[in-house]
Design an enzyme around this catalytic site. Sequence first.
Site, PDB file in Angstrom:
ATOM      1  CB  CYS A 111      -2.448 -10.377  -3.915  1.00 17.21           C
ATOM      2  SG  CYS A 111      -2.562 -11.197  -5.502  1.00 17.21           S
TER       3      CYS A 111
ATOM      4  NE  ARG B 248      -3.385   0.178   2.945  1.00 18.04           N
ATOM      5  CZ  ARG B 248      -4.429   0.208   3.784  1.00 18.04           C
ATOM      6  NH1 ARG B 248      -4.890   1.371   4.242  1.00 18.04           N
ATOM      7  NH2 ARG B 248      -4.998  -0.910   4.185  1.00 18.04           N
TER       8      ARG B 248
ATOM      9  CD  GLU C 166      -2.980  -7.445  -6.853  1.00 15.67           C
ATOM     10  OE1 GLU C 166      -2.547  -8.254  -6.023  1.00 15.67           O
ATOM     11  OE2 GLU C 166      -3.077  -7.698  -8.072  1.00 15.67           O
TER      12      GLU C 166
END
Length: 531
Positions: A303, A244, A266
Amino acid sequence: MTGTINGRILAGARDLDSAARFHAINPASDDRLEPAFSEAGPQHVAEAAGLAEKAFPVFRNTPPGQRADLLDAIAEKIEALGDKLIERACQETGLPTLRLQGERARTVGQLRFLAEWIRRGGADEPRIDPALPARKPQPRPDIRLRHIGIGPVAVFGASNFPLAFSVAGGDTASALAAGCPVIVKGHPAHPGTSEFVGRAIRDAVAEAGLPAGVFSLLTGTSNTLGAALVADPRIQAVGFTGSRAGGLALGRIAAERPVPIPVYAEMSSINPVFLLPAALSDRPEALATDFVASLALGAGQFCTNPGILVAQEGAALQRFLEAAAEALRATAPATMLTPGIAAAYRQGVSSFAAHPAVRQVAVGPETAESNACRATLFATDANSFCSAPELSHEVFGACALLVRCADEDEMVGVAEALEGQLTATIHLAAADHPFARVLLPILETRAGRILANGWPTGVEVCHAMVHGGPFPATSDPRTTSVGTLSIRRFLRPVCYQGLPDALLPASLQADNPFRLARCVDGVHQPAPADA
């Protein structure tokens, strides 16, 4: 040439060196791997971006079939690398051979899948609304639409998929399918694997007679390299898979440019799994075994790893926990991708262990390996989870948190407290359908993919797949990085009104020379049978 690595930067057709060098590390042994790799700098970014800018007018106007042939050729050349590609990837990532062989198959499969789609017009998406000169009170002019590539694209290779989300991964494949030159910033954890694949792409570009600037590969360990690439005014979009913090940093750079560009990042997802009461009562042991298998797959470095479980208190949950604990204690530790990722995992586990509202349920066996992941399960209650945002933070690896709920209302409250996710899963039996109808509208607003009676690890490459979701799962919830819809990220629509047929792009001309599927006056027309 394809099949060799020498540690150089691939700027179009040129191999470039730099004084600064770095090495890959084998995470299973902490040994340094040869050769040394050149650190790309601003001058290399500028050269690659200049080549990409020069290549774009030619590449974007190639027929769909030519771009499809390029994707097929890349797939063939990756396969031709054979065992040496897999052996190098094993050394650089610690991932097992079978996993990497499967990932290679996925990589070449998605290249061929997108190739077949664009041959049929799936990237152009031509739409034709013929003129209606007799319409009253106003005639309608002839109006036609197609999609064109937006320009050079920067792609950031991912740490956890050295093939499928890296140099020739989904972002690169979809950008090339759109007619966009690509500059890849290879992940520094697997530079040899990246160079093998990068040379395969470069050779395919050359053999297709395309400009060398259609593809470049920049290697390096510094954040300044990525920042310079995103800031370069010739880059028109970014594809990123990572943390992030990294995605947000690139997004800020892109937004502050004189001409802002989209960053398709992503980033972070804990992929909640809801164990509905009847399903949990029917099969607690089977659910527990399957959960641990999904959690520990690839040391949890997916993920879509199931990082949160949500279930009601009761005897069935206790049976689930006992079976999960037994499975965890039998799960051998697995090597993580890098020493840095392993250290971050240990820190995340320690943070959970130290939290006053969390208790450890079970952990995998001890190991002397410094970069190994011991799968771990923690538990908390619904009120604590909803009031402590830190409990919803992703721990990248095989770590999960069970949220124990008193009733269905608390399960709903947990669903409403979630951030955006790549996936949300419900395990249900027929008796759970009424409650599922309550949960599903909430989960639709939280996730890009909703699964029933499955596990989120494993992302099918197909037309209907969405590998995306609301923030912070991705930076743009309208998009997917997997499947044919991934191409749309790197396209923009252009409308042509009243142009003579001879001046229209070939995909919109009356005789349809590319033999594409088209939408005419709102009606889908398949590709001609002789296409």
